[in-house]
Design a protein around this motif. Structure first.
Motif, PDB file in Angstrom:
ATOM      1  N   GLN A  63      25.260  38.531  66.881  1.00  0.00           N
ATOM      2  CA  GLN A  63      26.358  39.440  66.541  1.00  0.00           C
ATOM      3  C   GLN A  63      26.234  39.940  65.107  1.00  0.00           C
ATOM      4  O   GLN A  63      26.450  41.113  64.819  1.00  0.00           O
ATOM      5  CB  GLN A  63      27.699  38.721  66.732  1.00  0.00           C
ATOM      6  N   LEU A  64      25.903  39.045  64.189  1.00  0.00           N
ATOM      7  CA  LEU A  64      25.748  39.442  62.788  1.00  0.00           C
ATOM      8  C   LEU A  64      24.586  40.437  62.635  1.00  0.00           C
ATOM      9  O   LEU A  64      24.694  41.419  61.893  1.00  0.00           O
ATOM     10  CB  LEU A  64      25.511  38.210  61.917  1.00  0.00           C
ATOM     11  N   ARG A  65      23.506  40.177  63.334  1.00  0.00           N
ATOM     12  CA  ARG A  65      22.375  41.106  63.288  1.00  0.00           C
ATOM     13  C   ARG A  65      22.794  42.497  63.752  1.00  0.00           C
ATOM     14  O   ARG A  65      22.291  43.508  63.249  1.00  0.00           O
ATOM     15  CB  ARG A  65      21.225  40.572  64.136  1.00  0.00           C
ATOM     16  N   GLY A  66      23.723  42.543  64.677  1.00  0.00           N
ATOM     17  CA  GLY A  66      24.179  43.823  65.210  1.00  0.00           C
ATOM     18  C   GLY A  66      25.004  44.654  64.253  1.00  0.00           C
ATOM     19  O   GLY A  66      25.357  45.801  64.558  1.00  0.00           O
ATOM     20  N   ARG A  67      25.318  44.097  63.068  1.00  0.00           N
ATOM     21  CA  ARG A  67      26.052  44.901  62.068  1.00  0.00           C
ATOM     22  C   ARG A  67      25.140  45.895  61.380  1.00  0.00           C
ATOM     23  O   ARG A  67      25.625  46.825  60.720  1.00  0.00           O
ATOM     24  CB  ARG A  67      26.690  43.986  61.007  1.00  0.00           C
ATOM     25  N   VAL A  68      23.830  45.714  61.480  1.00  0.00           N
ATOM     26  CA  VAL A  68      22.900  46.684  60.900  1.00  0.00           C
ATOM     27  C   VAL A  68      22.168  47.406  62.040  1.00  0.00           C
ATOM     28  O   VAL A  68      22.351  47.075  63.211  1.00  0.00           O
ATOM     29  CB  VAL A  68      21.888  46.011  59.946  1.00  0.00           C
TER      30      VAL A  68
END
Length: 322
Positions: free
Chosen positions: A201-206
Motif C-alpha cells: 500500500q505504501l509503495r502505491g503512494r508513488v
C-alpha cells in the motif's frame, strides 16, 4: 462514508449495492455488521492486497474475484530496491538528485516516538536526520503522523501537495488516500517492521504520474526469515495478488468461521496455497452435485449427509454454506 455507515444509528431504504474500499482495513466484525443492513443488496470489496483471510475465503468460494493486473495508461512499473541502514547517506543523495529534477519523496517510519523495547529508528529522530541533510540545500520537509491535530495535518499535507516542501516524513497515515503525482520516491525505514499488505500500500503512494518511480526498503542487516521473505517478495513483484498469496503462506488464513484474520488454518492435510487447484475442483464438484441432487436424496450421497450430521457439533453456518 466512513465506518460510521455500518456502526448503527442509520437506517437504509432499498439499499442495492455496498462497496467497501481498502477492504484490508476492515475487521471481521465490521464486515459481519454489513449483513444486518444489506438485505438483498450486492457487496463489492476492493483492495490492492487481500488479507490472508479474504484470499482464503476466495479459495473456499465465498467470494468471486476479479483481478486488474495492468497499470493505468501512461503509468510505469515502480522499481523496488532493498538497502541496508548503513547506506542511508547514498539513499539521501539519490533523493536529492530526484528533487533537483522537480520530484518529491516520502520517507515513512513505523514509530512516532522512541521505544525502549524496540531499536527501530523512530519518526522524530528520522525527521531530524532528514532536516540536517537537506535543509542546508534549501530543501524543506513536512511531517505527518497520527498524533497531530487535524488542522496541522491538513496544513502539512497542503504544503507538500503545493510543492512548498519536497519531502514528507510520515508514519503510515499516508498509506491510503494520498495522491501527489510528482512524488516519485517512497523510502520505508525499518521495512522489516511492516507487513506485506502495508508495504504494498505504501509503495502505491508513488508512481501515480507518468514518471519513473522508486520504492526503497531500508532494513538492518540481520533479518528474520519471514522478514527477509517479505522484503524479497516486494523486490520481486508489484502484483498485489501474488503478494497476498505469499502473505497467506507466511501468516496463515486465520479462522475462516471466526474473527481471526491470520494464523494457523484448522486443516489436517490441506494447504490453502499449495492445494488451491484442489479447492477449486472441490468447490465446482459441490456446485454440480447440488444442482443434480439438492437434498442429497440419492443413495450414493447418504455418506455426505452422515458427515454433515457429525460436523454439526462444530456450529458452522452450514445453511449459508450449502
Amino acid at each position: 462514508g466512513t465506518h460510521k455507515l455500518i456502526q448503527g444509528g442509520i437506517s437504509y431504504k432499498n439499499l442495492g449495492l455496498i462497496i467497501i474500499d481498502e477492504e484490508h482495513r476492515f475487521g471481521v466484525k465490521q464486515k459481519e455488521s454489513l449483513k444486518k443492513i444489506r438485505g438483498q443488496s450486492d457487496i463489492l470489496t476492493m483492495t490492492a492486497t487481500p488479507i490472508p483471510r479474504t484470499l482464503a475465503l476466495t479459495m473456499y468460494g465465498d467470494l468471486d474475484t476479479s483481478v486488474i493486473d495492468e497499470l493505468p495508461p501512461g503509468r510505469k512499473e515502480i522499481q523496488t530496491a532493498h538497502r541496508l541502514d548503513n547506506s542511508r547517506s547514498r539513499v539521501f543523495g539519490f533523493i536529492y538528485e530526484e528533487i533537483q529534477k522537480g520530484f518529491q519523496a516520502y520517507i515513512v517510519y513505523p514509530l512516532i516516538e522512541d521505544s525502549e523495547k524496540m531499536d527501530y529508528k523512530d519518526l522524530m529522530d528520522g525527521y531530524d536526520s532528514v532536516e540536517r541533510f537537506f535543509k542546508p540545500h534549501g530543501i524543506h520537509t513536512s511531517i505527518l503522523h497520527g498524533k497531530m491535530k487535524p488542522a496541522d495535518k491538513d496544513y502539512e499535507m497542503a504544503r507538500f501537495v503545493k510543492g512548498e516542501t519536497k519531502i514528507m516524513v510520515a508514519t503510515t497515515v499516508i498509506e491510503v488516500g494520498v495522491n501527489v503525482p510528482k512524488s516519485t520516491i517512497m523510502v520505508i525505514e525499518s521495512a522489516e517492521r511492516f507487513g506485506l499488505s502495508q508495504l504494498h500500500q505504501l509503495r502505491g503512494r508513488v508512481g501515480r504520474g507518468g514518471d519513473q518511480s522508486y520504492c526503497i526498503l531500508m532494513t538492518k542487516k540481520k533479518l528474520s526469515d519471514d522478514a527477509r521473505t517479505r522484503v524479497q517478495a516486494m523486490v520481486s513483484t508489484t502484483d498485489g495478488f501474488k503478494l497476498s498469496e505469499i502473505d497467506l503462506e507466511l501468516r496463515g488464513p486465520g479462522d475462516i468461521m471466526g474473527t481471526q484474520q491470520s494464523g494457523i488454518a484448522m486443516l489436517q492435510l490441506a494447504d490453502l496455497t499449495a492445494d488451491s487447484a484442489i479447492l477449486v475442483l472441490a468447490r465446482n464438484t459441490v456446485i454440480d452435485l447440488l444442482k443434480e441432487d439438492p437434498k442429497l436424496t440419492h443413495p450414493d450421497h447418504q455418506i455426505i449427509l452422515n458427515h454433515y450430521s457429525n460436523l454439526k457439533k462444530y456450529q458452522f453456518d452450514w445453511g449459508r454454506i450449502s
